[in-house]
Write a protein that holds these residues in place. Structure first.
Motif, short mmCIF file in Angstrom:
data_model
loop_
_atom_site.label_atom_id
_atom_site.label_comp_id
_atom_site.label_asym_id
_atom_site.label_seq_id
_atom_site.Cartn_x
_atom_site.Cartn_y
_atom_site.Cartn_z
N ILE A 1 -91.14 1.99 150.08
CA ILE A 1 -92.17 1.80 149.05
C ILE A 1 -91.68 2.46 147.76
CG2 ILE A 1 -94.53 2.35 148.37
CD1 ILE A 1 -95.24 2.25 151.37
N THR A 2 -91.72 1.68 146.67
CA THR A 2 -91.23 2.18 145.39
C THR A 2 -92.30 2.26 144.31
OG1 THR A 2 -90.55 -0.05 144.76
CG2 THR A 2 -88.87 1.36 145.79
N ASP A 3 -93.47 1.67 144.57
CA ASP A 3 -94.56 1.74 143.60
C ASP A 3 -95.90 1.63 144.31
OD1 ASP A 3 -95.28 -1.08 143.92
OD2 ASP A 3 -93.51 -1.53 142.71
N LYS A 4 -96.95 2.02 143.59
CA LYS A 4 -98.25 2.05 144.25
C LYS A 4 -98.81 0.66 144.53
CE LYS A 4 -100.93 3.15 140.10
NZ LYS A 4 -101.80 4.18 139.53
N ALA A 5 -98.40 -0.35 143.78
CA ALA A 5 -98.87 -1.72 144.07
C ALA A 5 -98.39 -2.13 145.46
CB ALA A 5 -98.37 -2.69 143.01
N THR A 6 -97.15 -1.82 145.78
CA THR A 6 -96.61 -2.13 147.11
C THR A 6 -97.33 -1.31 148.17
OG1 THR A 6 -94.45 -2.59 146.12
CG2 THR A 6 -94.50 -2.21 148.50
N SER B 1 -97.02 11.03 144.28
CA SER B 1 -96.35 9.75 144.07
C SER B 1 -97.33 8.68 143.61
CB SER B 1 -95.63 9.30 145.34
OG SER B 1 -94.57 10.18 145.63
N LEU B 2 -98.49 8.65 144.24
CA LEU B 2 -99.51 7.67 143.84
C LEU B 2 -100.06 7.99 142.45
CD1 LEU B 2 -101.32 7.21 147.24
CD2 LEU B 2 -100.10 5.44 145.96
N MET B 3 -100.28 9.25 142.17
CA MET B 3 -100.82 9.63 140.88
C MET B 3 -99.85 9.25 139.75
SD MET B 3 -102.20 13.34 139.52
CE MET B 3 -100.66 14.18 139.72
N GLN B 4 -98.56 9.43 139.98
CA GLN B 4 -97.56 9.18 138.95
C GLN B 4 -96.93 7.79 139.06
OE1 GLN B 4 -94.83 12.45 139.40
NE2 GLN B 4 -96.16 13.84 138.30
N ASN B 5 -97.25 7.06 140.11
CA ASN B 5 -96.62 5.77 140.40
C ASN B 5 -95.10 5.91 140.42
OD1 ASN B 5 -96.59 3.09 141.16
ND2 ASN B 5 -96.69 2.33 139.07
N ASP B 6 -94.64 6.95 141.07
CA ASP B 6 -93.22 7.25 141.22
C ASP B 6 -93.04 7.81 142.62
OD1 ASP B 6 -90.62 8.16 141.17
OD2 ASP B 6 -90.94 9.60 139.54
N PHE B 7 -92.38 7.07 143.48
CA PHE B 7 -92.30 7.45 144.88
C PHE B 7 -91.08 8.31 145.22
CE2 PHE B 7 -95.89 4.89 145.11
CZ PHE B 7 -96.51 5.12 146.32
N ARG B 8 -90.35 8.76 144.20
CA ARG B 8 -89.24 9.67 144.47
C ARG B 8 -89.70 10.98 145.11
NH1 ARG B 8 -86.32 9.54 138.83
NH2 ARG B 8 -88.53 9.41 138.32
N PRO B 9 -90.81 11.59 144.66
CA PRO B 9 -91.24 12.83 145.34
C PRO B 9 -91.50 12.63 146.84
CG PRO B 9 -92.39 12.60 143.25
CD PRO B 9 -91.65 11.31 143.49
N LEU B 10 -92.09 11.51 147.20
CA LEU B 10 -92.34 11.23 148.61
C LEU B 10 -91.04 11.05 149.36
CD1 LEU B 10 -94.24 10.69 150.97
CD2 LEU B 10 -94.26 8.28 150.27
N HIS B 11 -90.12 10.28 148.81
CA HIS B 11 -88.83 10.03 149.47
C HIS B 11 -88.04 11.33 149.63
CE1 HIS B 11 -89.16 5.68 147.77
NE2 HIS B 11 -89.91 5.85 148.84
N GLU B 12 -88.08 12.18 148.60
CA GLU B 12 -87.38 13.46 148.67
C GLU B 12 -88.00 14.37 149.73
OE1 GLU B 12 -87.56 14.88 144.65
OE2 GLU B 12 -86.16 13.33 143.94
#
Length: 108
Positions: free
Chosen positions: A96-101, A63-74
């Motif tokens: 959390i929805t993005d790595k900045a957050t 999720s951090l590498m791709q800046n997409d937190f769907r894999p973590l949520h799933e």
């Protein structure tokens, strides 16, 4: 160094590099951590609790590498379905929805 420790150290190194703006080096280390997490998951496959945690760690790394937190949520949702319970404190990760957050919550 054990594979499980190397996955966590590589992930931490990548997080710090990414946070400081060295995205190319961070991406390389996120990929190295991903490979190490794959090994860790194979090593703990017989322990469902450790297996679930290792999959969550790997999903956070991705999720951090791709800046997409769907894999973590799933992965969190999958863990909760399998174990019929939630992990203490995991609710904040679901928001959390993005790595900045993520970095803001982690470092501030």
């Amino acid at each position: 160094m054990s594979d499980s420790m190397s996955s966590e150290l590589l992930h931490l190194k990548a997080v710090l590099e990414d946070y400081k703006g060295d995205t190319l080096t961070a991406r390389r280390d996120f990929l190295r951590a991903d490979s190490a997490y794959t090994i860790k998951i194979q090593q703990v496959a017989q322990d469902s609790l450790m297996y679930g945690f290792a999959r969550i760690e790997k999903a956070l790394n991705l999720s951090l590498m791709q800046n997409d937190f769907r894999p973590l949520h799933e992965e969190i949702a999958f863990y909760e379905r399998v174990h019929s319970s939630s992990i203490n404190g995991i609710e904040q990760w679901k928001q959390i929805t993005d790595k900045a957050t993520y970095y803001r919550k982690l470092f501030e």
